[in-house]
Scaffold this active site. Structure first.
Site, mmCIF file in Angstrom:
data_model
loop_
_atom_site.group_PDB
_atom_site.id
_atom_site.type_symbol
_atom_site.label_atom_id
_atom_site.label_comp_id
_atom_site.label_asym_id
_atom_site.label_seq_id
_atom_site.Cartn_x
_atom_site.Cartn_y
_atom_site.Cartn_z
ATOM 1 N N TYR A 53 0.828 -1.206 0.000
ATOM 2 C CA TYR A 53 0.000 0.000 0.000
ATOM 3 C C TYR A 53 0.859 1.251 0.000
ATOM 4 O O TYR A 53 1.791 1.388 0.788
ATOM 5 C CB TYR A 53 -0.926 0.022 1.225
ATOM 6 C CG TYR A 53 -1.732 1.311 1.360
ATOM 7 C CD1 TYR A 53 -2.834 1.530 0.550
ATOM 8 C CD2 TYR A 53 -1.364 2.305 2.254
ATOM 9 C CE1 TYR A 53 -3.569 2.703 0.646
ATOM 10 C CE2 TYR A 53 -2.078 3.483 2.361
ATOM 11 C CZ TYR A 53 -3.183 3.676 1.553
ATOM 12 O OH TYR A 53 -3.893 4.844 1.641
ATOM 13 N N HIS A 83 -4.895 16.088 -3.453
ATOM 14 C CA HIS A 83 -5.237 16.262 -2.037
ATOM 15 C C HIS A 83 -5.084 17.710 -1.568
ATOM 16 O O HIS A 83 -5.577 18.059 -0.491
ATOM 17 C CB HIS A 83 -4.370 15.337 -1.180
ATOM 18 C CG HIS A 83 -4.818 13.906 -1.206
ATOM 19 N ND1 HIS A 83 -5.088 13.233 -2.375
ATOM 20 C CD2 HIS A 83 -5.074 13.016 -0.207
ATOM 21 C CE1 HIS A 83 -5.461 11.993 -2.107
ATOM 22 N NE2 HIS A 83 -5.462 11.834 -0.798
ATOM 23 N N ASN A 196 0.425 12.139 5.403
ATOM 24 C CA ASN A 196 -0.296 11.259 6.316
ATOM 25 C C ASN A 196 0.159 11.523 7.741
ATOM 26 O O ASN A 196 1.280 11.196 8.108
ATOM 27 C CB ASN A 196 -0.011 9.794 5.947
ATOM 28 C CG ASN A 196 -1.267 8.982 5.836
ATOM 29 O OD1 ASN A 196 -2.096 8.998 6.740
ATOM 30 N ND2 ASN A 196 -1.423 8.274 4.729
ATOM 31 N N TYR A 282 -20.491 33.096 44.231
ATOM 32 C CA TYR A 282 -19.719 31.996 43.652
ATOM 33 C C TYR A 282 -18.652 32.478 42.680
ATOM 34 O O TYR A 282 -17.543 31.929 42.635
ATOM 35 C CB TYR A 282 -20.643 31.030 42.907
ATOM 36 C CG TYR A 282 -21.457 30.110 43.772
ATOM 37 C CD1 TYR A 282 -21.523 30.255 45.144
ATOM 38 C CD2 TYR A 282 -22.168 29.060 43.193
ATOM 39 C CE1 TYR A 282 -22.278 29.402 45.933
ATOM 40 C CE2 TYR A 282 -22.930 28.197 43.966
ATOM 41 C CZ TYR A 282 -22.985 28.371 45.338
ATOM 42 O OH TYR A 282 -23.739 27.516 46.098
ATOM 43 N N ARG A 285 -15.897 33.538 45.141
ATOM 44 C CA ARG A 285 -15.427 32.527 46.087
ATOM 45 C C ARG A 285 -14.970 31.248 45.381
ATOM 46 O O ARG A 285 -14.066 30.554 45.862
ATOM 47 C CB ARG A 285 -16.568 32.222 47.054
ATOM 48 C CG ARG A 285 -16.253 31.223 48.129
ATOM 49 C CD ARG A 285 -17.294 31.183 49.239
ATOM 50 N NE ARG A 285 -18.625 31.558 48.837
ATOM 51 C CZ ARG A 285 -19.703 30.772 48.953
ATOM 52 N NH1 ARG A 285 -19.580 29.556 49.429
ATOM 53 N NH2 ARG A 285 -20.900 31.216 48.612
ATOM 54 N N GLU A 416 -12.685 5.418 4.674
ATOM 55 C CA GLU A 416 -12.422 6.220 5.865
ATOM 56 C C GLU A 416 -13.778 6.552 6.491
ATOM 57 O O GLU A 416 -14.297 7.660 6.364
ATOM 58 C CB GLU A 416 -11.627 7.472 5.479
ATOM 59 C CG GLU A 416 -10.262 7.110 4.907
ATOM 60 C CD GLU A 416 -9.524 8.275 4.271
ATOM 61 O OE1 GLU A 416 -10.012 9.417 4.373
ATOM 62 O OE2 GLU A 416 -8.464 8.039 3.671
#
Length: 511
Positions: A53, A83, A196, A282, A285, A416
């Site tokens: 591959y 790509h 990749n 809050y 604190r 994919e």
């Protein structure tokens, strides 16, 4: 400064030095040797004719398509061109530089089967300040950051675009020629090895870690200033109260705030006042509980990024025993999860800061300060709309805190069929942190205004340093002014390191 890329990898500090401070890069002799050994295995595979591959086959859904030997170099070039399919505005220069260095790091580990000249080509781009134009959209974090890395690789071939110094888009061939560089011709496996991997998302995560570490410390500073201005109590930040809930980030944040509130005449003025509120709200604190949890989240993210820096994320990998094996190490799930987690934490640090700003501006809750911190309220609106701006940013951060990493979409003919969205997760994390800078700037400005309005009482050393840092452009409380430039300059103070350094010189190092 020069960063040497070794077969053992690089450090987060190396990435920051190259991405943000233009350090030069060199490849060590040991790295050249490791890449050459790996390439020799690929050459043997090519000579044997067996199908592997990415070496003698197509890619993705075309993995079972055999490629004739005479067309394998063409295959690698075609891969890069096809790509490089991103779209949108260019990614920032620092992100692209981080990504290129991390790709050099990946090749340097000696398991990608490429010639040393390939890594040297990327180093030459870095050292000649040639930044590929990488569009913001294109990566799914599937086989890593395929499209962004392809846009970088295309420049090595003398094709594609680069980012001009003025933000313009220039032809890569012209940029190479201007620097005396020659385009590369790819051999088998090399196109795939260039694209990749998780380098884009890892680069953004490492930059975000650096920014978050600083901003979380500044969040303690702005919280302390707001508490001081509102005549809050320092007692909730006593160390013994945090030792009984031993989250390390919480203890560190509480220690910072407690230290920042020391030696303040403002704090002394109400310490023994029986009419003083028994408990602060809050947002005052519980500041260490929120900021501390964010700090602990950051440590998890730092650990994840550190592991990725040691990882081989190419596919396929060329093992030392001659095997070429397919992996899934390019999948960005670890980084996507980490980025989403940190975005949630950073969004909440900003949200609680905005709550303190709202309290500082509210005459019914700010303990005798004027409405919206405007001495002549009515004619003047003070910081009223600055709080609107902060509220809008908090709302945006809440939307951005929705995780990207759960939003997989199948691609490549279902080859994919689960992707990480790690690029999107790390990119939006950077936006959340940029927004946090703005939120802390509004709190810093409000805290300074409140402290100024407590005169003649003198503030803490941290308060004095903050007032001094802002007074030159923000002035004293008084008639309204054009506020946007003041907020922008306060943002620069928050993002910079000078105020923090001055405060630490006065009170000691912040954790």
């Amino acid at each position: 400064m020069t960063i040497s890329v070794e077969p053992t990898g690089i450090t987060p500090a190396d990435v920051l030095a190259v991405a943000r401070h233009d350090a030069r890069v060199e490849i060590s002799a040991a790295t050249h040797a490791a890449m050459a050994r790996s390439r020799a295995i690929v050459d043997q595979i090519e000579a044997s004719g067996r199908p592997v591959y990415g070496v003698s086959t197509g890619f993705g859904a075309l993995a079972n398509t055999s490629i004739a030997p005479e067309r394998r170099a063409e295959l690698q070039h075609a891969l890069i061109r096809s790509h490089a399919a991103g779209i949108g505005a260019p990614m920032p220069r620092e992100v692209v530089r981080a990504m290129m260095l991390l790709r050099v790091r990946s090749l340097a580990l000696g398991l990608s089967g490429v010639r040393p000249v390939l890594a040297q080509g990327l180093v030459d781009l870095l050292n000649n300040d040639i930044t590929p134009w990488v569009p913001e959209h294109g990566s799914l974090g599937a086989s890593g950051d395929l499209a962004p890395l392809a846009h970088c690789a295309l420049v090595l071939l003398g094709e594609g675009w680069v980012l001009g110094k003025d933000g313009s888009r220039l032809a890569a061939a012209d940029a190479l020629h201007g620097s005396g560089l020659q385009p590369l011709a790819l051999a088998a496996k090399e196109g795939l090895a260039l694209i990749n991997g998780t380098d884009g998302m890892l680069g953004m995560l490492l930059l975000a870690i650096e920014d978050a570490q600083h901003l979380f410390a500044m969040a303690d500073v702005t919280a302390a200033l707001a508490i001081e201005a509102m005549l809050g109590s320092e007692r909730p930040f006593l160390p013994e109260l945090h030792a009984i809930r031993p989250h390390p980030g919480q203890s560190d944040s509480a220690a910072n705030i407690h230290r920042l509130l020391r030696d303040s005449a403002i704090m002394d003025s109400h310490r023994d006042d029986l009419a003083h509120a028994v408990q602060d709200a809050y947002s005052m604190r519980c500041a260490p509980q929120v900021a501390g949890a964010a700090r602990d989240t950051l440590e998890f993210v730092r650990t994840t990024a550190g592991r990725e820096l040691l990882s081989v994320v190419d596919n396929p990998v060329v093992l030392a025993d001659g095997r070429v094996e397919s992996t899934g190490n390019f999948h960005g799930a670890p980084l996507g999860f980490a980025a989403d987690f940190l975005a949630i934490a950073a969004a909440e640090v900003g949200a609680i800061a905005e709550r303190r700003v709202d309290r500082l501006l509210d005459v019914t809750r700010n303990r005798a300060l004027p409405p919206f911190l405007a001495p002549d309220a009515g004619v003047n609106s003070g910081l009223m709309i600055a709080q609107y701006t902060a509220a809008g940013i908090v709302a945006e951060n809440r939307r951005l805190a929705a995780p990207a990493s759960v939003d997989s979409l199948p691609t490549s003919g279902m080859q994919e069929d689960h992707v990480s969205m790690g690029w999107a997760a790390t990119k939006k994390l950077r936006t959340v942190l940029d927004n946090l800078t703005s939120l802390l700037a509004v709190e810093l400005l409000a805290g300074v205004r409140g402290i100024q309005l407590r005169a003649p009482l003198s503030p803490s050393p941290a308060g004095r340093a903050a007032v001094a840092a802002l007074v030159g452009f923000a002035g004293e409380p008084g008639p309204d002014v054009f506020l946007a430039p003041v907020i922008e300059q306060t943002r620069a103070v928050v993002a910079g390191r000078a105020l923090r350094a001055e405060i630490e010189e006065a009170v000691g190092p912040l954790r």
